[in-house]
Design an enzyme around this catalytic site. Structure first.
Site, short mmCIF file in Angstrom:
data_model
loop_
_atom_site.label_atom_id
_atom_site.label_comp_id
_atom_site.label_asym_id
_atom_site.label_seq_id
_atom_site.Cartn_x
_atom_site.Cartn_y
_atom_site.Cartn_z
N THR A 2 0.84 -1.18 0.00
CA THR A 2 0.00 0.00 0.00
C THR A 2 0.88 1.25 0.00
O THR A 2 2.10 1.15 -0.17
CB THR A 2 -1.02 -0.08 1.17
N LYS A 54 3.42 1.40 -3.87
CA LYS A 54 2.82 0.73 -5.03
C LYS A 54 3.65 0.88 -6.31
O LYS A 54 3.69 -0.03 -7.13
CB LYS A 54 1.39 1.24 -5.26
N ASN A 91 -0.64 -3.92 -6.21
CA ASN A 91 -1.04 -3.94 -4.79
C ASN A 91 -0.84 -5.32 -4.16
O ASN A 91 -1.06 -5.49 -2.97
CB ASN A 91 -2.49 -3.47 -4.60
N ASP A 107 -7.24 -4.41 -7.13
CA ASP A 107 -8.20 -3.35 -6.76
C ASP A 107 -9.38 -3.28 -7.73
O ASP A 107 -10.53 -3.11 -7.32
CB ASP A 107 -7.51 -1.99 -6.70
N ALA A 115 -9.56 11.58 -9.61
CA ALA A 115 -8.57 11.11 -10.60
C ALA A 115 -7.24 10.78 -9.92
O ALA A 115 -6.16 11.02 -10.46
CB ALA A 115 -8.38 12.17 -11.69
N GLY A 150 -5.05 7.67 -7.44
CA GLY A 150 -4.67 6.28 -7.65
C GLY A 150 -5.88 5.36 -7.68
O GLY A 150 -5.97 4.45 -8.51
N ILE A 189 -16.33 4.58 -2.73
CA ILE A 189 -15.32 3.60 -2.33
C ILE A 189 -14.76 3.92 -0.94
O ILE A 189 -14.02 3.14 -0.38
CB ILE A 189 -14.20 3.42 -3.38
#
Ligand code: ATR
Length: 288
Positions: free
Chosen positions: A69, A73, A94, A110, A137, A139, A227
């Site tokens: 994380t 990454k 990830n 993801d 916009a 990751g 999310i």
């Protein structure tokens, strides 16, 4: 006769800082449930030490890989000897998996997690026709845009405060299916006629300001997905629910994205289930 010692398989989540990671609870629940002798723990490592730490672990019996994380990454992407299609498309890794030949596989789960979470929602089967809107916009948006493409959306509209970042995602991940919309035009050019609205910004997260957006142009049957999972019901989801839109929270994305890694590291007897008990354990850990 000597008996070959069998090492206990183990994996980590690598980050800096890492103490708030929910991954150990999640994988710990599955290890317990499937009675697997294995370990999954958080590993805090600074960017300077990430590559050398991985090198050391790679020589440690039982090491199977782990999750990566922030802020590792990109380093994980560079370090992986081979990458899966999603990692290449999104440009980030990830999940690391140690292969039997000693090479390191870099994967991105993801987008898979995001898509599985939507597909598991009751409202998904009756979703309306129309385009998808992605707010943000960063990751996370890269994985979401890729997932939307795999779900079959051919018109994805990205709305972001910083236009250049949206344009970059559109160029690098969009496969010709994305449009960039300025916030000032979002009602007419993004929300109007949408089938799905996804928030990928950090707005609404605990400690951050709420995402304030006027939903009046959004069709009432459009699915709204945030999310952000802490809080579970964000201000956006509350507003959407109040006007009658079906909503999907973000916790399922986190749970589903963990499945492919667990399967690769611990070889469970069945695909680990993302169910109510797992959700309950993770929510309890969050104090929710
Ligand atoms: P992540 O990797 O989790 O996606 P990120 O890369 O920091 O995080 O991206 C955060 C997203 O939230 C970006 O889309 C950001 O907008 P900008 O690209 O314009 O920075 C968005 N965001 C964060 N704070 C915001 C704010 N106060 N207003 C509008 N957008 C915001």
């Amino acid at each position: 006769m000597t008996v070959a010692s069998k090492s206990v398989p183990f994996a980590h989540v690598f980050g800096y800082p890492i103490r708030h990671s929910l991954s150990p609870v999640l994988h710990g629940t599955w290890l317990e449930r499937y009675r697997i002798e294995g370990r999954y723990t958080a590993y805090e490592v600074s960017p300077d030490d990430f590559v050398s730490t991985l090198g050391k672990l790679a020589r440690t019996p039982g090491f199977r890989g782990g999750n990566v994380t922030v802020p590792h990454k990109e380093a994980a992407f560079a370090l992986a000897d081979e990458k899966d299609e999603a990692a290449l498309a999104i440009g980030a890794v990830n999940t690391l998996v140690m292969l039997e030949d000693g090479r390191i596989s870099g994967r991105n789960t993801d987008a898979y997690g995001f898509a599985e979470n939507l597909k598991a929602a009751d409202c998904w089967a009756s979703r309306p026709e129309g385009h998808a809107v992605v707010l943000g916009a960063g990751g996370a948006a890269r994985a979401v845009v890729h997932a939307l493409i795999t779900l079959g959306f051919d018109d994805i509209r990205i709305v972001n405060r910083t236009m250049e970042r949206a344009e970059r995602i559109s160029r690098e991940v969009g496969q010709g299916r994305t449009h960039v919309i300025p916030i000032s035009q979002q009602n007419e050019e993004a929300l109007d006629g949408a089938a799905l609205l996804v928030n990928t910004t950090t707005l609404g997260m605990v400690g951050q300001p709420a995402l304030e957006i006027d939903l009046k142009a959004l069709p009432i049957n459009a699915i709204v997905n945030d999310i952000v999972y802490n809080p579970l019901e964000t201000y956006l989801l509350k507003m959407a629910k109040a006007r009658g839109n079906p909503t999907v929270d973000g916790l399922g994305m986190l749970l589903h994205q963990a499945v492919p890694g667990f399967v690769a590291w611990f070889d469970p007897p069945e695909t680990p289930a993302v169910d109510a008990e797992l959700r309950k354990r993770v929510l309890a850990h969050l104090g929710l």
